[in-house]
Design a protein around this motif. Structure first.
Motif, PDB file in Angstrom:
ATOM      1  N   ASP A 116      44.920  53.781  36.333  1.00 43.83           N
ATOM      2  CA  ASP A 116      45.556  54.258  35.102  1.00 43.83           C
ATOM      3  C   ASP A 116      44.670  53.865  33.923  1.00 43.83           C
ATOM      4  O   ASP A 116      43.513  53.479  34.111  1.00 43.83           O
ATOM      5  CB  ASP A 116      46.986  53.703  34.982  1.00 43.83           C
ATOM      6  CG  ASP A 116      47.032  52.184  35.064  1.00 43.83           C
ATOM      7  OD1 ASP A 116      45.959  51.542  34.898  1.00 43.83           O
ATOM      8  OD2 ASP A 116      48.120  51.623  35.299  1.00 43.83           O
ATOM      9  N   THR A 117      45.222  53.943  32.731  1.00 42.96           N
ATOM     10  CA  THR A 117      44.404  53.731  31.525  1.00 42.96           C
ATOM     11  C   THR A 117      44.498  52.305  30.982  1.00 42.96           C
ATOM     12  O   THR A 117      44.022  52.056  29.877  1.00 42.96           O
ATOM     13  CB  THR A 117      44.844  54.725  30.432  1.00 42.96           C
ATOM     14  OG1 THR A 117      46.243  54.532  30.159  1.00 42.96           O
ATOM     15  CG2 THR A 117      44.603  56.156  30.872  1.00 42.96           C
ATOM     16  N   ARG A 118      45.065  51.405  31.732  1.00 42.31           N
ATOM     17  CA  ARG A 118      45.208  50.034  31.226  1.00 42.31           C
ATOM     18  C   ARG A 118      43.842  49.388  31.008  1.00 42.31           C
ATOM     19  O   ARG A 118      42.869  49.686  31.710  1.00 42.31           O
ATOM     20  CB  ARG A 118      46.056  49.187  32.172  1.00 42.31           C
ATOM     21  CG  ARG A 118      45.355  48.758  33.435  1.00 42.31           C
ATOM     22  CD  ARG A 118      46.256  47.947  34.342  1.00 42.31           C
ATOM     23  NE  ARG A 118      47.290  48.799  34.941  1.00 42.31           N
ATOM     24  CZ  ARG A 118      48.269  48.323  35.696  1.00 42.31           C
ATOM     25  NH1 ARG A 118      48.373  47.028  35.943  1.00 42.31           N
ATOM     26  NH2 ARG A 118      49.148  49.154  36.222  1.00 42.31           N
ATOM     27  N   LYS A 119      43.778  48.486  30.060  1.00 42.36           N
ATOM     28  CA  LYS A 119      42.537  47.769  29.751  1.00 42.36           C
ATOM     29  C   LYS A 119      42.553  46.347  30.302  1.00 42.36           C
ATOM     30  O   LYS A 119      41.528  45.666  30.288  1.00 42.36           O
ATOM     31  CB  LYS A 119      42.330  47.709  28.233  1.00 42.36           C
ATOM     32  CG  LYS A 119      42.257  49.085  27.561  1.00 42.36           C
ATOM     33  CD  LYS A 119      41.119  49.919  28.116  1.00 42.36           C
ATOM     34  CE  LYS A 119      41.041  51.275  27.423  1.00 42.36           C
ATOM     35  NZ  LYS A 119      39.970  52.136  27.983  1.00 42.36           N
ATOM     36  N   THR A 120      43.713  45.913  30.777  1.00 42.14           N
ATOM     37  CA  THR A 120      43.829  44.560  31.315  1.00 42.14           C
ATOM     38  C   THR A 120      43.325  44.515  32.755  1.00 42.14           C
ATOM     39  O   THR A 120      43.189  45.540  33.418  1.00 42.14           O
ATOM     40  CB  THR A 120      45.292  44.091  31.259  1.00 42.14           C
ATOM     41  OG1 THR A 120      46.110  45.031  31.956  1.00 42.14           O
ATOM     42  CG2 THR A 120      45.763  43.990  29.813  1.00 42.14           C
ATOM     43  N   ALA A 121      43.082  43.302  33.263  1.00 46.23           N
ATOM     44  CA  ALA A 121      42.510  43.140  34.601  1.00 46.23           C
ATOM     45  C   ALA A 121      43.567  43.013  35.687  1.00 46.23           C
ATOM     46  O   ALA A 121      43.227  42.947  36.867  1.00 46.23           O
ATOM     47  CB  ALA A 121      41.607  41.912  34.633  1.00 46.23           C
ATOM     48  N   ASP A 122      44.857  42.958  35.319  1.00 43.42           N
ATOM     49  CA  ASP A 122      45.902  42.805  36.324  1.00 43.42           C
ATOM     50  C   ASP A 122      46.078  44.102  37.109  1.00 43.42           C
ATOM     51  O   ASP A 122      45.723  45.187  36.641  1.00 43.42           O
ATOM     52  CB  ASP A 122      47.222  42.390  35.676  1.00 43.42           C
ATOM     53  CG  ASP A 122      47.716  43.438  34.699  1.00 43.42           C
ATOM     54  OD1 ASP A 122      46.874  44.016  33.975  1.00 43.42           O
ATOM     55  OD2 ASP A 122      48.931  43.703  34.663  1.00 43.42           O
ATOM     56  N   ARG A 148      47.283  35.002  41.808  1.00 43.41           N
ATOM     57  CA  ARG A 148      48.084  34.764  40.609  1.00 43.41           C
ATOM     58  C   ARG A 148      49.142  35.863  40.515  1.00 43.41           C
ATOM     59  O   ARG A 148      48.826  37.039  40.681  1.00 43.41           O
ATOM     60  CB  ARG A 148      47.205  34.779  39.360  1.00 43.41           C
ATOM     61  CG  ARG A 148      46.166  33.676  39.333  1.00 43.41           C
ATOM     62  CD  ARG A 148      45.239  33.805  38.141  1.00 43.41           C
ATOM     63  NE  ARG A 148      45.978  33.697  36.890  1.00 43.41           N
ATOM     64  CZ  ARG A 148      45.414  33.856  35.689  1.00 43.41           C
ATOM     65  NH1 ARG A 148      44.113  34.147  35.596  1.00 43.41           N
ATOM     66  NH2 ARG A 148      46.137  33.728  34.607  1.00 43.41           N
ATOM     67  N   ILE A 149      50.351  35.499  40.258  1.00 41.82           N
ATOM     68  CA  ILE A 149      51.451  36.460  40.211  1.00 41.82           C
ATOM     69  C   ILE A 149      51.847  36.700  38.759  1.00 41.82           C
ATOM     70  O   ILE A 149      52.026  35.753  37.978  1.00 41.82           O
ATOM     71  CB  ILE A 149      52.662  35.947  41.024  1.00 41.82           C
ATOM     72  CG1 ILE A 149      52.238  35.666  42.473  1.00 41.82           C
ATOM     73  CG2 ILE A 149      53.792  36.989  40.990  1.00 41.82           C
ATOM     74  CD1 ILE A 149      51.660  36.845  43.209  1.00 41.82           C
ATOM     75  N   GLY A 150      51.969  37.978  38.423  1.00 45.32           N
ATOM     76  CA  GLY A 150      52.403  38.375  37.086  1.00 45.32           C
ATOM     77  C   GLY A 150      53.879  38.739  37.084  1.00 45.32           C
ATOM     78  O   GLY A 150      54.746  37.903  37.351  1.00 45.32           O
ATOM     79  N   PRO A 194      40.764  35.220  45.165  1.00 44.82           N
ATOM     80  CA  PRO A 194      42.176  35.574  44.969  1.00 44.82           C
ATOM     81  C   PRO A 194      42.789  34.948  43.724  1.00 44.82           C
ATOM     82  O   PRO A 194      43.630  35.565  43.051  1.00 44.82           O
ATOM     83  CB  PRO A 194      42.835  35.047  46.252  1.00 44.82           C
ATOM     84  CG  PRO A 194      41.751  35.115  47.281  1.00 44.82           C
ATOM     85  CD  PRO A 194      40.504  34.757  46.538  1.00 44.82           C
ATOM     86  N   GLY A 195      42.359  33.727  43.373  1.00 47.23           N
ATOM     87  CA  GLY A 195      42.898  33.070  42.190  1.00 47.23           C
ATOM     88  C   GLY A 195      42.533  33.756  40.894  1.00 47.23           C
ATOM     89  O   GLY A 195      43.145  33.491  39.849  1.00 47.23           O
ATOM     90  N   GLU A 202      36.275  47.799  41.598  1.00 48.50           N
ATOM     91  CA  GLU A 202      35.064  47.021  41.837  1.00 48.50           C
ATOM     92  C   GLU A 202      35.334  45.687  42.522  1.00 48.50           C
ATOM     93  O   GLU A 202      34.413  45.040  42.994  1.00 48.50           O
ATOM     94  CB  GLU A 202      34.349  46.768  40.498  1.00 48.50           C
ATOM     95  CG  GLU A 202      33.915  48.047  39.792  1.00 48.50           C
ATOM     96  CD  GLU A 202      33.321  47.760  38.428  1.00 48.50           C
ATOM     97  OE1 GLU A 202      33.227  46.554  38.075  1.00 48.50           O
ATOM     98  OE2 GLU A 202      32.965  48.708  37.715  1.00 48.50           O
ATOM     99  N   GLY A 203      36.592  45.256  42.568  1.00 47.76           N
ATOM    100  CA  GLY A 203      36.860  43.963  43.179  1.00 47.76           C
ATOM    101  C   GLY A 203      38.324  43.705  43.491  1.00 47.76           C
ATOM    102  O   GLY A 203      38.696  43.501  44.653  1.00 47.76           O
ATOM    103  N   PRO A 204      39.212  43.688  42.488  1.00 42.93           N
ATOM    104  CA  PRO A 204      40.614  43.333  42.734  1.00 42.93           C
ATOM    105  C   PRO A 204      41.298  44.168  43.806  1.00 42.93           C
ATOM    106  O   PRO A 204      42.031  43.628  44.638  1.00 42.93           O
ATOM    107  CB  PRO A 204      41.262  43.546  41.355  1.00 42.93           C
ATOM    108  CG  PRO A 204      40.156  43.297  40.386  1.00 42.93           C
ATOM    109  CD  PRO A 204      38.928  43.830  41.047  1.00 42.93           C
ATOM    110  N   PHE A 205      41.076  45.471  43.805  1.00 44.16           N
ATOM    111  CA  PHE A 205      41.680  46.316  44.845  1.00 44.16           C
ATOM    112  C   PHE A 205      41.210  45.891  46.228  1.00 44.16           C
ATOM    113  O   PHE A 205      41.997  45.840  47.185  1.00 44.16           O
ATOM    114  CB  PHE A 205      41.321  47.784  44.623  1.00 44.16           C
ATOM    115  CG  PHE A 205      42.185  48.489  43.607  1.00 44.16           C
ATOM    116  CD1 PHE A 205      43.267  47.853  43.020  1.00 44.16           C
ATOM    117  CD2 PHE A 205      41.921  49.796  43.234  1.00 44.16           C
ATOM    118  CE1 PHE A 205      44.069  48.500  42.079  1.00 44.16           C
ATOM    119  CE2 PHE A 205      42.712  50.454  42.307  1.00 44.16           C
ATOM    120  CZ  PHE A 205      43.785  49.795  41.721  1.00 44.16           C
TER     121      PHE A 205
END
Length: 200
Positions: free
Chosen positions: A158-164, A111-113, A81-82, A140-143
């Motif tokens: 969506d098309t974002r490249k970031t991992a958030d 981690r909160i954005g 989760p971290g 693959e993992g975060p969801f």
């Protein structure tokens, strides 16, 4: 009787019934067929009790049917989760929902954005519990990790490249799963699935 049919001498020809050659031939053929059937029947009985080639065929068939189970390809372990950054957005008319949810997720190690109201694309347009939105690699993992914290989520990319990833709270949302249930789901997620035994 006289003439050329005159019988002379004191011996007379013995009168016999002519032999029937067809009966002899048929009897011989019947004997050959009977012997052949008897031999074939004996062979079938031997095959039935020994399994064919002395049991080799049945053993071969059994070994062919009893193949070792294929080893499943090892899936990458889900992130902790971290390691997951969550942006929490409120798509409902209820105020303060995004902040309260973000605070609870932070307590559970995430981690909160960004925290705030949902964009017009989703504001008051999420009838379910929530939408999880992220890049193509988020599945693959975060969801999966964030999905252990609440039930009834809808996954979108969506098309974002970031991992958030974004947690967009819908109108059917009440609260997160209890920490006990969430921890149990998270532990099950990180536990490898048992390999098939491969027994026959």
């Amino acid at each position: 009787m006289g003439g050329k049919y005159r019988i002379t001498g004191d011996k007379y020809p013995r009168m016999r019934r002519p032999r029937n050659r067809r009966r002899i031939v048929f009897a011989a053929l019947a004997a050959v067929v009977a012997l052949g059937l008897a031999g074939w029947g004996t062979t079938q009985l031997v095959h039935a009790f020994t399994g064919g080639d002395g049991g080799k065929s049945s053993a071969t068939a059994k070994s062919r049917d009893c193949k070792p189970a294929p080893t499943p390809s090892a899936a990458p372990p889900p992130p902790k989760p971290g390691a997951v950054t969550v942006n929490v957005y409120n798509a409902t008319p209820r105020s303060g929902l995004a902040k309260a949810t973000a605070d609870e997720l932070k307590k559970r190690g995430f981690r909160i954005g960004k925290v705030g109201n949902a964009t017009p694309e989703y504001d008051k347009k999420v009838p379910g519990t929530a939408v999880l939105l992220g890049g193509s690699t988020a599945q693959e993992g975060p969801f999966r990790v964030l999905g252990t914290q609440l039930v009834g989520t809808q996954l979108k990319t969506d098309t974002r490249k970031t991992a958030d990833i974004d947690l967009i709270i819908g109108t059917a949302y009440k609260n997160l799963s209890t920490k006990k249930d969430a921890d149990t789901a998270l532990a099950a997620l990180t536990r490898p699935a048992p390999a098939p035994s491969g027994k026959c």
